[in-house]
Design a protein around this motif. Sequence first.
Motif: not given
Length: 122
Positions: A76-79, A84-86
């Motif tokens: 979840y943290a990675r997603a 956020e980057r997207a």
Amino acid sequence: MATDASDHPLLDLTLSMRVGTRRPSPGEESQSCAKSLQVLRQQTAEQIRLAAAENAYAERMREVTRMEMELAEKEYARARLVWERAREEVKKVERMKEMATGRINSACLEITCHSCHQRFRP
């Protein structure tokens, strides 16, 4: 020739019947109690063994669930980081689009007609 039962001592055809329950002797009664106690102990030991096995299984399932929860939290943290980057990339692209549109508009204002030398207006 008639034969008498006393002539044949090996044949004992006397039958006996008793009404009611037979009372065990004190020795038989203590043996019966000992057997019952042994069976009860075996059943108790089996129940304890089964309970221990179920407890170990439940503990293993708790551990597996904990590990799966940790993995899910990491994913979840990675997603969330990817999202956020997207979102930042989308904002960056929108700014680039606005800048490009502004450049095109200013470039369009600089275009002049060769024959009349007037500026082009979009």
